[in-house]
Each structure stands twice: as C-alpha cells, then as structure tokens.
Design an enzyme around this catalytic site. Sequence first.
Site, short mmCIF file in Angstrom:
data_model
loop_
_atom_site.label_atom_id
_atom_site.label_comp_id
_atom_site.label_asym_id
_atom_site.label_seq_id
_atom_site.Cartn_x
_atom_site.Cartn_y
_atom_site.Cartn_z
N THR A 100 0.62 -1.18 0.02
CA THR A 100 0.16 0.04 -0.10
C THR A 100 0.82 1.21 -0.14
OG1 THR A 100 -2.03 -0.78 0.84
CG2 THR A 100 -1.54 1.47 1.64
N THR A 130 5.08 11.05 7.50
CA THR A 130 5.24 11.14 9.23
C THR A 130 6.59 11.62 9.66
OG1 THR A 130 5.25 9.50 10.93
CG2 THR A 130 5.67 8.75 8.91
N ASP A 131 6.78 11.94 10.82
CA ASP A 131 8.14 12.12 11.60
C ASP A 131 8.83 10.99 11.64
OD1 ASP A 131 6.69 11.55 13.42
OD2 ASP A 131 7.40 12.98 14.76
N GLU A 132 7.95 9.92 11.40
CA GLU A 132 8.90 8.54 11.74
C GLU A 132 9.95 8.27 10.87
OE1 GLU A 132 6.32 5.63 13.36
OE2 GLU A 132 4.98 6.84 14.26
N TYR A 155 6.93 0.28 9.01
CA TYR A 155 6.18 1.06 8.65
C TYR A 155 6.79 2.54 8.18
CZ TYR A 155 3.21 5.55 9.69
OH TYR A 155 2.75 6.74 9.60
N LYS A 159 6.92 4.51 4.66
CA LYS A 159 6.74 5.64 4.28
C LYS A 159 7.87 6.77 3.63
CE LYS A 159 3.38 7.63 5.01
NZ LYS A 159 2.23 7.93 4.35
N ASP A 285 8.63 -4.80 25.28
CA ASP A 285 8.80 -3.77 24.76
C ASP A 285 8.54 -4.03 23.31
OD1 ASP A 285 9.25 -1.17 24.16
OD2 ASP A 285 11.20 -1.12 25.09
N ARG A 286 8.06 -3.13 22.32
CA ARG A 286 8.02 -3.28 20.98
C ARG A 286 9.41 -3.27 20.32
NH1 ARG A 286 5.51 1.84 18.31
NH2 ARG A 286 3.28 0.83 18.30
N GLY A 288 12.52 -2.52 18.03
CA GLY A 288 12.94 -1.52 17.39
C GLY A 288 12.32 -0.12 17.89
#
Length: 352
Positions: A100, A130-132, A155, A159, A285-286, A288
């Site tokens: 996508t 995004t700022d990511e 993600y 992006k 924790d997630r 990364g």
Amino acid sequence: MTILITGGAGFIGSHLVRLFVEKYPNYNIFNIDALTYAGNLENLKDIESRSNYSFIKGDITNGDFINELFEKYKFDAVIHLAAESHVDRSIKDPLAFVKTNVIGTVNLLNAFKSCWRNNFEKKLFYHISTDEVYGTLGKTGLFTETTSYDPNSPYSASKASSDHFVRAYGETYDMPYIITNCSNNYGQNQFPEKLIPLFINNIIHKKQLPVYGDGNYTRDWLYVKDHAIAIDLVFHKGKISETYNIGGFNEWKNIDLVKLLCRQMDEKLDRTIGSSEKLITFVKDRPGHDLRYAIDASKIKNELGWKPSVNFEEGLKRTIDWYLNNEDWLNNITSGNYQSYYEKQYNNLAIE
Ligand code: NAD
Ligand code: TYD
C-alpha cells in the site's frame, strides 16, 4: 478544482475531507478508500450527501483501477493519505506496508503523470507523511526538514520510501509535489489500536493498559483538527518541491500521558481518582521502539503562519468526551458492524 483525497475514510483523512467539503463548496472532493480494517465511512456520515463530495471504494495497489480513475475524473490535485499506518502491524506483516505505502503511492504518481502527460501547470501531488521517517531522537534535539532519513520500523521504512518516490518524480519529471511530515495525531475517530483510543476503550471496560517497556518513550502529540488545518494551509500556500514538518510543540513521555489520561477518565466516569492508574501494566517492549520523536515546526510557523490551536489537556478532554459520547462508534468497531456501513449506504452507488 477536482481533488482526490486518498484514505479519506481513515482517521486523519476523514477530518480533512470534512474540512474541505465544508470550507470549499466549489471544489469537487473525491474520497478514494479501500475500506481496510482502518477505514470507517461512519466517520463521514454527516457530510456524505453533500453535492461536492463523492466516495469511491477502491484500492490504490490496483494500478489499472487507479489509471482509469484519473483518466475519468482528471484530478487537478491529489492529497494522498491512504496507508497502512500502525507500527505494530508493520512488525507482523511488512509486505502489506510495502504494497500500500510504496506500490500504492507509485501507482498514484504514475497515474497523475500520465493523466497530465507531463503538463503539470496548476497541478499538485501532496503526500501526507510522518516524522517517523527520521528515525529516533536521543534525549535532546528536534527533527527539522533537513534531518536525514533513518527509519527503524517497517512502517517508517515504507513511508520513507514513498516520500523518496514522490521527491524522485518531482526531480525526474518536474511533477509539482509537496510533502509534510507530521508527529503523532490524536482526537476523535482514531481507530482503537493506537495508544490513546486503545487506552480510553480499555479504561471504559476496566481492562489492563499495556505500556510497552518502561514507558519512558516520548512522542510529540498534535490534535488531529490542527493537522487538517495545517494541510489546508500547505495545500493552498505551500511552496512546490518543499517539505514541511508539522508538530504539536507538545512532548509527552508515554507513562506521563497515560497517567494524565487515567486521571481525566476517572473524573469523567466518576471513579475514585487512581483507580484507572491501577490498570497500567508494563509489558514486553516493541522491537525497534523509537525512543523519542519531536518536531521543530518553525518552518511552517514562520513561512505560513501555522501553529497548533488546541493545547494538549484541552484536546485530550475533548477526545475523551467524544469517545464517551460515541460509545456506539467504538462498539461498532469492536463488533465489526462498522464494516457493513458501506454495503448499507453505498451499495447501489458503487463505481468500481
Ligand atoms: P488510518 O489507518 O486511520 O487510515 C488509513 C486509511 O487508508 C483507511 O481509511 C484505509 O481504509 C485506507 N487504506 C489503506 N490501504 C489502502 C489501499 N490499499 N487503498 C486505498 N485505501 C487504503 O491512518 P491515519 O492515522 O489517518 O493516517 C493517514 C496518513 O497520515 C497516513 O499516510 C499516515 O502515514 C500519515 N500520518 C499519520 C499520523 C498519525 O499519528 N496517525 C501521523 C503522521 C502521518
Ligand atoms: P502508537 O499510538 O502506536 O503510535 P507510534 O508508534 O506511531 O508512535 O504508539 C504511541 C506510543 O505508545 C509508542 O511509543 C508505543 C506506545 N504504546 C504502548 O506503550 N502501548 C500500546 O498498547 C500502544 C498501542 C502503544
């Protein structure tokens, strides 16, 4: 002017579609959305019968469909928001994000390019990002428009890639584009997988609040309607081939934000202060997990005069009020009913 907004049934997209449909009666606004799990047409039921608004169900990964759409409607401008947007899902299924966010974006760029046959006068391809893409900050510093891209999650990598393609089409084919990179949004209609609506829903049902790691991760939160206002401004006044960072000047450590949310929810629900905080559970924790995001939004402030209008405590109160007053919206999501809204309202109108 005929404008294509992609992903308009999602969280930010629905606020943007409403703003444009109400503010610009002379524009024709087309909302193209695949209605994935994150798309919810109930978000737009108050404006769905407006004469300057059309919804078309469609998937941006389908290049033929996108090409036909552009040839048929000759969009003057695209504001592209459709995306897989949740970091945790990207860790489980990166390919869905490539399809996508990368291929879908390139399909749109190709269709825009061939529709206008390289004659782009007064046209615009505007990518909402995004700022990511900048990766993580340490304890100090801010992301600016010149910070190097350094994405850490599937993600943010997808992006970053889509941003690069947009820029590359600008450089290679002179396609007029703008990119904005925004910090974490919050507000009404956000799908309850993201931190704030997930925790509001869990507090309502007295379920545990899973804080990742030690909770000392920092995000810069922006009220979604302020983001929509910024997009409107950039769309009309932004400089072609530029990028703008959009942020809330509003950093919160997750654990502090969650405690504030618990306190405000206790007050609203007439529960003993401290009772919701007891639901906090520190979990694995997630992978990364980026430590800190914070935006330097001085370019958009100085050049276009934008700044956030809603402070965080007020925005969070409005958000909580909305979720408490719209429990049906939440229940329709939990039950899956929201996914039949399209069939009920639009079945006979579909142009697929
Ligand atoms: P969202 O997940 O709420 O909505 C995404 C929308 O895109 C949904 O309506 C979904 O049905 C649609 N969609 C997904 N795949 C599609 C496809 N293949 N074809 C057509 N439509 C498809 O996302 P959001 O939070 O509203 O984010 C919107 C955009 O803003 C995204 O591009 C995201 O990367 C960006 N962004 C989000 C945030 C945030 O905090 N939420 C911050 C900065 C930037
Ligand atoms: P999220 O809303 O997923 O946005 P993003 O990852 O794009 O910043 O998460 C915001 C922060 O909250 C992030 O640091 C991860 C954390 N978080 C939790 O601690 N628990 C949760 O259940 C979720 C969904 C997020």
